[in-house]
Design a protein around this motif. Structure first.
Motif, PDB file in Angstrom:
ATOM      1  N   THR A 234     -21.433 -30.973  21.365  1.00 43.88           N
ATOM      2  CA  THR A 234     -22.578 -31.335  22.198  1.00 43.88           C
ATOM      3  C   THR A 234     -22.249 -31.098  23.666  1.00 43.88           C
ATOM      4  O   THR A 234     -21.081 -31.010  24.057  1.00 43.88           O
ATOM      5  CB  THR A 234     -22.955 -32.810  21.991  1.00 43.88           C
ATOM      6  N   GLU A 236     -22.553 -33.177  26.024  1.00 43.41           N
ATOM      7  CA  GLU A 236     -21.842 -34.351  26.522  1.00 43.41           C
ATOM      8  C   GLU A 236     -20.351 -34.250  26.205  1.00 43.41           C
ATOM      9  O   GLU A 236     -19.500 -34.554  27.058  1.00 43.41           O
ATOM     10  CB  GLU A 236     -22.428 -35.628  25.907  1.00 43.41           C
ATOM     11  N   GLU A 237     -20.041 -33.816  24.989  1.00 36.23           N
ATOM     12  CA  GLU A 237     -18.642 -33.651  24.602  1.00 36.23           C
ATOM     13  C   GLU A 237     -17.967 -32.554  25.411  1.00 36.23           C
ATOM     14  O   GLU A 237     -16.803 -32.677  25.804  1.00 36.23           O
ATOM     15  CB  GLU A 237     -18.559 -33.325  23.103  1.00 36.23           C
ATOM     16  N   LEU A 239     -18.727 -31.560  28.496  1.00 34.53           N
ATOM     17  CA  LEU A 239     -18.501 -32.009  29.871  1.00 34.53           C
ATOM     18  C   LEU A 239     -17.353 -33.015  29.936  1.00 34.53           C
ATOM     19  O   LEU A 239     -16.542 -32.989  30.871  1.00 34.53           O
ATOM     20  CB  LEU A 239     -19.776 -32.604  30.452  1.00 34.53           C
ATOM     21  N   GLU A 240     -17.278 -33.894  28.943  1.00 39.02           N
ATOM     22  CA  GLU A 240     -16.187 -34.862  28.904  1.00 39.02           C
ATOM     23  C   GLU A 240     -14.846 -34.150  28.759  1.00 39.02           C
ATOM     24  O   GLU A 240     -13.856 -34.508  29.412  1.00 39.02           O
ATOM     25  CB  GLU A 240     -16.403 -35.834  27.744  1.00 39.02           C
ATOM     26  N   PRO A 301     -22.782 -28.133  34.847  1.00 36.34           N
ATOM     27  CA  PRO A 301     -23.091 -29.359  35.599  1.00 36.34           C
ATOM     28  C   PRO A 301     -23.425 -29.027  37.051  1.00 36.34           C
ATOM     29  O   PRO A 301     -22.610 -29.241  37.961  1.00 36.34           O
ATOM     30  CB  PRO A 301     -21.806 -30.173  35.470  1.00 36.34           C
TER      31      PRO A 301
END
Length: 385
Positions: A234, A236-237, A239-240, A301
């Protein structure tokens, strides 16, 4: 004298379908020279064409000769050529701009919309590449090599020019801290030219520790970081993961202190997660140089860049770099590493070009040696002269 010369060319007809064909080469036009192509380095774009018969969204539409990182020996000159003569060794700048548009007038001919670039399928008919025994080429774009440089050096001028153009676009200042993402040939050369420009620290990162170790051992970087392998799914994953990698990069120790955020990041992979890492690793007011031509559409981002006023700067090929690149390689600057070490495997003859491409797609050869730059010699015995 005959008005044509029969030459041999390696011609791509489909994915991994290379054939040796005969061509008739006319005498050079008044402003051209004829060149016996001697040394050609295989580039990532060549490998994409060879493997897939396309490069990203650029599809090959007719038989295409690959190769554009090349040097050779002048064998004949057109009537109007006065600065080159038979026997001269030259590095070939293979992009031919229109020389009439606004970009050419500004000296930014690399972004000329009418550019014809050898071995690229972007223009139709395609501009045939240099993996053939002889070509005619405008003398204006043939750069004479000094005696101190070999023909293999001449072939390396092309990827070195990419790095020098990126450095110029970055307006790199002395004392800067630099991060290079991707330790392929272009990434290594970005590290090299940053050191020559007086960068205080050059840190290079790659998923392959052998490549980053090579960079530090041979003077292309001051420190290295091995990027942990992961496949986040994902956004989110992803970017983390990138934030975690950036944090680890900031903590790398060099000369008794942490690297911290860097002034300039040279992103040489084209991988989306590396673009994320580049943004997170660059300090406020810094620059991310977008060099890698990998994933064509990315989610990035952008707010992280905007809030820090991190400039995202595109880099496409090069312009006005060849004379300076030749001077750099022929000079005595002790900060410049030995670029000949980038050539890790060599193949001779058109018949061995498929094997050369297969090698270029590997990480290591059968003997366990690192694969960085594969060089093809199409003029027997001359590539290293």
């Amino acid at each position: 004298m005959s008005s044509t010369t029969q030459v041999e060319a390696s011609v791509l007809h489909g994915a991994k379908d290379l054939r040796i064909e005969q061509r008739l080469l006319p005498l050079p036009f008044d402003s051209e020279v004829q060149i016996a192509v001697s040394a050609t380095g295989l580039c990532g774009s060549d490998l994409h064409y060879y493997s897939h018969f396309r490069n990203g969204n650029i599809i090959v539409r007719e038989p295409l000769t690959l190769g554009h990182e090349s040097a050779g020996v002048v064998t004949a000159t057109g009537a109007a050529v006065t600065d080159l003569q038979p026997g001269d060794r030259v590095a070939l700048e293979v992009g031919l701009p229109c020389e009439a548009c606004e970009f050419c007038a500004q000296g930014r001919y690399n972004i000329c919309k009418a550019m014809s670039f050898r071995s690229s399928a972007k223009s139709v008919p395609h501009a045939q590449g240099t993996l053939q025994t002889r070509i005619n080429h405008p003398a204006r774009w043939c750069h004479k090599l000094p005696d101190a440089l070999s023909l293999e050096h001449g072939a390396l001028i092309e990827p070195l020019s990419v790095a020098m153009h990126a450095r110029s676009r970055a307006a790199l200042k002395e004392g800067s801290t630099v991060l290079v993402l991707g330790a392929g040939a272009v990434g290594l050369l970005c590290g090299a030219v940053a050191k020559v420009a007086g960068a205080k620290t050059v840190l290079i990162a790659d998923i392959l520790p052998e490549r980053t170790e090579f960079a530090v051992k041979n003077g292309f970087a001051d420190a290295s970081f091995t990027v942990p392998m992961a496949r986040p799914k994902t956004i989110e994953e992803k970017l983390e993961y990138a934030q975690d990698v950036a944090e680890k990069i900031r903590g790398v120790q060099v000369a008794g202190g942490s690297v911290g955020e860097v002034d300039v990041t040279f992103e040489c992979t084209g991988v989306e997660s590396c673009m994320h890492t580049a943004i997170y690793s660059t300090k406020p007011g810094g620059k991310v140089m977008i060099i890698g031509m990998g994933t064509p559409i990315q989610t990035i981002p952008i707010s992280a860049a905007s809030l820090k006023e991190v400039d995202l700067v595109g880099v496409f090929r090069y312009a006005n770099t060849y004379p300076a690149a030749i001077e750099l390689l022929a000079g005595k600057d002790e900060r410049m590493p030995d670029v000949s070490k980038l050539v890790t495997q060599r193949f001779s003859g058109l018949s061995n070009i498929p094997a050369a491409f297969d090698m270029a797609g590997k990480v290591k050869d059968e003997q366990g040696n690192l694969v960085l730059k594969v060089m093809v010699n199409t003029s027997s015995g001359e590539a290293s002269s």
